[in-house]
Design an enzyme around this catalytic site. Structure first.
Site, PDB file in Angstrom:
ATOM      1  N   LYS A 100       3.792  -2.484   2.095  1.00 47.22           N
ATOM      2  CA  LYS A 100       4.484  -2.872   0.493  1.00 47.22           C
ATOM      3  C   LYS A 100       4.543  -2.140   0.113  1.00 47.22           C
ATOM      4  CE  LYS A 100       5.969  -7.351   2.690  1.00 47.22           C
ATOM      5  NZ  LYS A 100       5.809  -8.556   2.325  1.00 47.22           N
ATOM      6  N   ASP A 101       2.667  -1.820   0.160  1.00 44.16           N
ATOM      7  CA  ASP A 101       2.133  -0.594  -1.286  1.00 44.16           C
ATOM      8  C   ASP A 101       1.492   1.077  -0.600  1.00 44.16           C
ATOM      9  OD1 ASP A 101       1.170  -0.449  -3.912  1.00 44.16           O
ATOM     10  OD2 ASP A 101      -0.590  -1.903  -4.063  1.00 44.16           O
TER      11      ASP A 101
END
Length: 177
Positions: free
Chosen positions: A156-157
């Site tokens: 997610k990053d």
């Protein structure tokens, strides 16, 4: 320089002694630590969301208010889920290895391999990479992403600062729980 939320250099818990801070963000701090029994360096990530928590007496991490307690606990559970998830990928050279996780000081930690080297972002700033080297970094990062996506997990990053270069091997770090 240590952040306001960091454990002090020399602090010891479990078998680990804090030797410094590797990075800090809105949801945690990552330390360079040494396992005193094994005399081995590790990176230890601590859940301490600066918006919802503070470090109190005896290094305990506490929600800032009663209204922050639910979101703090939700984040803590997400943090532990990230650690549990990452342990499953220790067979992939392109994903940071997580060796264990534990709760202490009112929060949670996970113990990861310590990767000496630069992030992809730091290397890009030096502007010394050939097109072939950049291609190899992307192929390695994509190999790590393929491995986690096959297990229905998302990173997610994804960004250059969350790709460490270990020798010539790119390693995905900080999955953004």
């Amino acid at each position: 320089m240590l952040s306001v939320f960091s454990l002090p250099i020399g602090y010891q818990f479990e078998n680990y002694m804090i030797e410094g801070e590797l990075g800090a963000g809105g949801f945690g701090v990552t330390y360079l630590a040494r396992d005193v029994a094994l005399d081995t360096k590790f990176a230890i990530k601590e859940y301490i969301p600066s918006e919802f928590a503070y470090r109190g007496d005896n290094y305990k991490v506490l929600p800032k208010s009663n209204s922050d307690k639910d979101i703090f606990e939700w984040g803590l559970n997400s943090f532990l889920d990230e650690a549990r998830t990452l342990v499953r990928f220790n067979d992939c050279e392109n994903i940071v290895k997580v060796y264990r996780y534990f709760e202490a000081n009112g929060t949670a930690y996970f113990v990861m391999e310590y990767i000496e080297g630069d992030t992809f972002a730091e290397i890009l700033k030096k502007n010394l990479l050939s097109p072939n080297q950049i291609e190899n970094i992307f192929f390695g990062a994509l190999n790590g992403l393929k491995r986690i996506h096959q297990s229905k997990v998302l990173h997610k990053d994804i960004k250059p600062s969350n790709i460490m270069i270990k020798g010539e091997t790119p390693v995905l770090i900080d999955f953004g729980s």
